[in-house]
Design an enzyme around this catalytic site. Structure first.
Site, PDB file in Angstrom:
ATOM      1  CB  ALA A  50      -1.393  -0.544   1.343  1.00 26.81           C
ATOM      2  CB  THR A  51       3.982   1.469   0.500  1.00 29.07           C
ATOM      3  OG1 THR A  51       4.139   2.209   2.336  1.00 29.07           O
ATOM      4  CG2 THR A  51       5.079   3.545   1.138  1.00 29.07           C
ATOM      5  CG  ASN A 127      -2.954   3.006  10.577  1.00 29.09           C
ATOM      6  OD1 ASN A 127      -3.207   3.962   9.863  1.00 29.09           O
ATOM      7  ND2 ASN A 127      -1.182   3.306  10.909  1.00 29.09           N
ATOM      8  CD  GLN A 155      -4.786  -1.802   9.543  1.00 33.27           C
ATOM      9  OE1 GLN A 155      -5.009  -2.666  10.414  1.00 33.27           O
ATOM     10  NE2 GLN A 155      -3.680  -1.558   9.246  1.00 33.27           N
ATOM     11  CB  ALA A 175      -1.432  -9.718   1.298  1.00 38.92           C
ATOM     12  CB  CYS A 300       4.993   3.912  10.769  1.00 39.78           C
ATOM     13  SG  CYS A 300       3.750   2.111   9.676  1.00 39.78           S
TER      14      CYS A 300
END
Ligand code: PLP
Length: 390
Positions: A50-51, A127, A155, A175, A300
């Site tokens: 997703a980044t 998240n 999420q 994923a 993160c």
């Protein structure tokens, strides 16, 4: 495992076994499109996660809109917030959230009305708190004001039904957030897109939108994991009740604990607690010794000790942020796991309290504690607290 064993060939090659992988790759795209309620599977491109997907959207929109603004909720993941700030500069505007961690739809409608907006980006579920966002209503507002809508559904996927997500113009998924491997995800693009600006250049894979050999075994694993997670989430109401029971128990065992976002609809697996006493790193270490893998904020930022932008948006002060513990359950978490967790937290609470009583110093915040925080604003806040308690 089967894909790694038998379908490792490059799907772009021309020999027969490669053709078979190409066929399976397209089948995976179709299956994912069905999951998301999308008619045209070609809208989906596979990415490294997703980044990458979030960066692709923001950078493409920035390159194709010279004067209009981007609206991004203030509780988005950094992979949306950072490229937006970098690519749009002064044309980057935040959509605010309230103290329960939900974005403010009325304020959003005002922001969309009367100004030129090239993209609105709102996540489906947060998240850090698990709080569900009104992404579908935001999408409707976008239709009304002819603004393209991006949803980071990382999420939500695998935990809530996905079929309506395909109505978004842009959609990101990853994923490893629903039990698949790390390093693979996808992006849904609007139907008319035939080139992504600012994407890496190279080969013609993924309709020429995303260069690089597709990792078919990882993509196959992603689809297998999504199907499995969605099946397990079908009884999410009862799993959600197990989390709610855990929270009620914690309020009895550790009085003064606050529950973040508890008044808003949340994902069934997340619980964010503000504990009444003791720094979260102490809780984390003790709980780790007892075999529990908990978190202080988002993965993160927690390693860096930076205050979370989500907690700040919800109005927590520095002291409260230092007492936040975030718990994420899995699809196979049982009621007895939740019970074991509440008992362990109560045990750690008692042991931290008795240690604190034994401490001979009158001040409760030590210099070592303060210096362990890399964030200078937090350090100066704790210094003030320490001087006040002397
Ligand atoms: N968006 C959200 C809401 C996330 O929670 C994450 C990862 O934690 C990402 C994006 C980034 O996903 P990835 O790790 O696949 O790059």
């Amino acid at each position: 495992m089967q894909a790694l064993d038998s379908h490792w060939h490059n799907p772009s090659s021309l020999y027969p076994t490669a053709g078979e992988v190409k066929h399976l790759l397209e089948e995976s795209r179709e299956t994912l499109a069905q999951h998301l309620g999308i008619d045209d599977a070609q809208r989906i491109i596979f990415t490294s996660g997703a980044t990458e997907s979030n960066n692709l959207v923001v950078r493409h929109v920035a390159a194709t809109s010279s004067s209009s603004r981007i609206l991004v909720s203030e509780i988005e993941h950094p992979s949306v917030l950072q490229p937006s700030a970098l690519a749009f500069g002064e044309r980057f505007e935040k959509v605010l959230a309230n103290e329960t961690g939900v974005i403010d739809l009325n304020a959003l409608a005002d922001q969309l009305r009367g100004q030129s907006v090239s993209l609105l980006s709102i996540m489906a579920a947060n998240n850090e708190t698990g709080v569900l966002q009104p992404w579908s209503e935001a999408n409707e507002l976008c239709r009304k004001y002819h603004v393209p809508f991006h949803c980071d559904a990382v999420q939500w996927l695998g935990k809530r039904p996905a079929t309506q997500l395909g109505e978004c113009d842009w959609l990101s998924g990853s994923a490893h957030k629903f039990g698949g491997p790390k390093g693979v995800g996808f992006l849904v693009t609007p139907p008319e897109i035939d080139r992504l600006h600012n994407a890496q250049s190279g080969g013609p894979q993924e309709r020429g939108l995303r260069a690089g050999t597709e990792n078919y075994p990882a993509i196959a694993a992603m689809l297998a994991a999504l199907g499995h997670a969605e099946r397990l989430s079908e009884n999410s109401d009862s799993i959600g009740r197990e989390r709610d029971d855990f929270e009620s128990r914690i309020l009895e065992l550790i009085p003064g604990t606050q529950l973040c976002g508890a008044n808003a609809p949340r994902l069934w697996n997340t619980s964010m607690l503000v504990l009444p006493e003791h720094r979260n790193l102490k809780w984390l270490t003790r709980m780790g010794d007892l075999g529990f893998a908990l978190s202080t904020g988002s993965a993160c930022s927690s390693g860096r000790g930076n205050p979370s932008h989500v907690m700040q948006a919800m109005g927590l002060d520095f002291d409260e942020m230092g007492r936040v513990l975030r718990i994420s359950a899995g699809w196979e978490t049982t009621p007895s796991d939740w019970n074991a967790l509440s008992e362990a937290l109560a045990e750690v609470y008692q042991s931290l309290n008795s240690n604190a009583k034994r401490a001979t110093r009158s001040n409760t915040i030590s210099l070592t504690d303060i210096n362990s925080y890399p964030d200078s604003r937090l350090q100066s806040f704790l210094q003030t607290q320490r001087s006040a308690s002397k």
